[in-house]
Design a protein around this motif. Structure first.
Motif, PDB file in Angstrom:
ATOM      1  N   SER A  30       0.357  -1.166  -0.072  1.00 21.07           N
ATOM      2  CA  SER A  30       0.005  -0.101   0.385  1.00 21.07           C
ATOM      3  C   SER A  30       0.925   0.983  -0.421  1.00 21.07           C
ATOM      4  CB  SER A  30      -0.622  -0.166   1.415  1.00 21.07           C
ATOM      5  OG  SER A  30      -1.622   1.355   1.799  1.00 21.07           O
ATOM      6  N   GLY A  31       0.208   2.130  -0.797  1.00 16.75           N
ATOM      7  CA  GLY A  31       1.252   3.536  -1.364  1.00 16.75           C
ATOM      8  C   GLY A  31       0.528   4.656   0.735  1.00 16.75           C
ATOM      9  N   ILE A  32       0.361   4.203   1.878  1.00 14.33           N
ATOM     10  CA  ILE A  32      -0.991   4.589   2.956  1.00 14.33           C
ATOM     11  C   ILE A  32       0.004   3.698   3.802  1.00 14.33           C
ATOM     12  CG2 ILE A  32      -2.425   4.576   4.476  1.00 14.33           C
ATOM     13  CD1 ILE A  32      -4.662   5.002   2.048  1.00 14.33           C
ATOM     14  N   GLY A 155      -3.033  10.664   3.236  1.00 14.81           N
ATOM     15  CA  GLY A 155      -3.208  11.579   2.325  1.00 14.81           C
ATOM     16  C   GLY A 155      -4.206  12.522   1.842  1.00 14.81           C
ATOM     17  N   ALA A 156      -5.454  11.996   2.338  1.00 15.96           N
ATOM     18  CA  ALA A 156      -6.459  12.806   1.565  1.00 15.96           C
ATOM     19  C   ALA A 156      -6.878  13.767   1.652  1.00 15.96           C
ATOM     20  CB  ALA A 156      -7.681  12.652   2.677  1.00 15.96           C
ATOM     21  N   LYS A 157      -7.017  15.005   0.752  1.00 15.42           N
ATOM     22  CA  LYS A 157      -6.626  16.604   0.658  1.00 15.42           C
ATOM     23  C   LYS A 157      -7.203  17.588   1.883  1.00 15.42           C
ATOM     24  CE  LYS A 157      -7.824  16.842  -4.509  1.00 15.42           C
ATOM     25  NZ  LYS A 157      -8.700  17.478  -4.821  1.00 15.42           N
ATOM     26  N   LYS A 158      -8.045  16.637   3.074  1.00 16.35           N
ATOM     27  CA  LYS A 158      -8.749  16.949   4.040  1.00 16.35           C
ATOM     28  C   LYS A 158      -7.941  15.889   5.375  1.00 16.35           C
ATOM     29  CE  LYS A 158     -12.518  20.133   2.049  1.00 16.35           C
ATOM     30  NZ  LYS A 158     -13.315  20.344   2.346  1.00 16.35           N
ATOM     31  N   CYS A 159      -6.616  15.293   5.267  1.00 15.15           N
ATOM     32  CA  CYS A 159      -6.346  15.062   5.795  1.00 15.15           C
ATOM     33  C   CYS A 159      -6.372  15.488   7.505  1.00 15.15           C
ATOM     34  CB  CYS A 159      -4.790  14.167   5.540  1.00 15.15           C
ATOM     35  SG  CYS A 159      -4.449  13.396   7.275  1.00 15.15           S
ATOM     36  N   ARG A 160      -7.166  14.790   8.254  1.00 22.61           N
ATOM     37  CA  ARG A 160      -6.966  15.675   9.658  1.00 22.61           C
ATOM     38  C   ARG A 160      -5.551  15.183  10.892  1.00 22.61           C
ATOM     39  NH1 ARG A 160     -10.886  11.227  10.771  1.00 22.61           N
ATOM     40  NH2 ARG A 160     -10.471  10.091  12.404  1.00 22.61           N
TER      41      ARG A 160
END
Length: 168
Positions: A30-32, A155-160
């Protein structure tokens, strides 16, 4: 694309019709983080993808088993069911243990009769990594140190920035 494990959907309908069920997901790098679970084909919203399996143990047993683990180790295959029971997917676990956390997840967990299932909350295209929000709950204060220990790598745009659940 390296595939380390492939799992069938086990569809009853496919078994009755004599057709082989198409693979629903596979496990690979996984890239995560580490390994991840990826859609092998389009997965429709609302599809129950997999049950989170492992040994069912008490919180006391978890504390005993992992007493020597450093506090800074955020890698876990533990899934809390309720105040008494935890699923330890490190023992007799399945591919669900490789589903990574995501702040903009495509799946969610559903508890049903003490069992945990992973379901799609939107359509998932082939090749997309499956994620759900871990919402890790800590009794103690969410200090900057604890947020670093439980850092999110989705890596989400709105990662908390953390896998920890928001304090209310």
């Amino acid at each position: 694309m390296e595939r380390t494990s492939i799992v069938s959907t086990g569809s009853n309908e496919a078994a009755r019709s004599g057709k082989r069920a198409k693979r629903l997901y596979f496990v690979r790098k996984s890239g995560i983080h580490g390994r991840g679970v990826f859609a092998a084909r389009r997965i429709a919203k609302g599809t129950r993808i997999i049950e989170y399996k492992g040994e069912r143990v008490t919180h006391e047993e978890v504390d005993r088993r992992y007493a020597d683990e450093p506090e800074t180790d955020s890698h876990t295959f533990l899934f809390e069911i309720d105040d008494r029971w935890v699923i330890d997917a490190g023992v007799r676990g399945n591919a669900a243990r490789w589903i990574n956390h995501g702040c903009n997840p495509n799946c969610e967990t559903v508890e049903e009769d003490g069992r945990i299932f992973i379901e799609a909350i939107r359509e998932i295209p082939p090749g997309e990594e499956l994620t759900y929000d871990y919402n890790i709950t800590l009794e103690e204060r969410h200090t900057p140190r604890m947020k670093r220990i439980w850092a999110c790598l989705c890596g989400a745009k709105k990662c908390r920035g953390t896998m920890l659940a928001r304090k209310r």
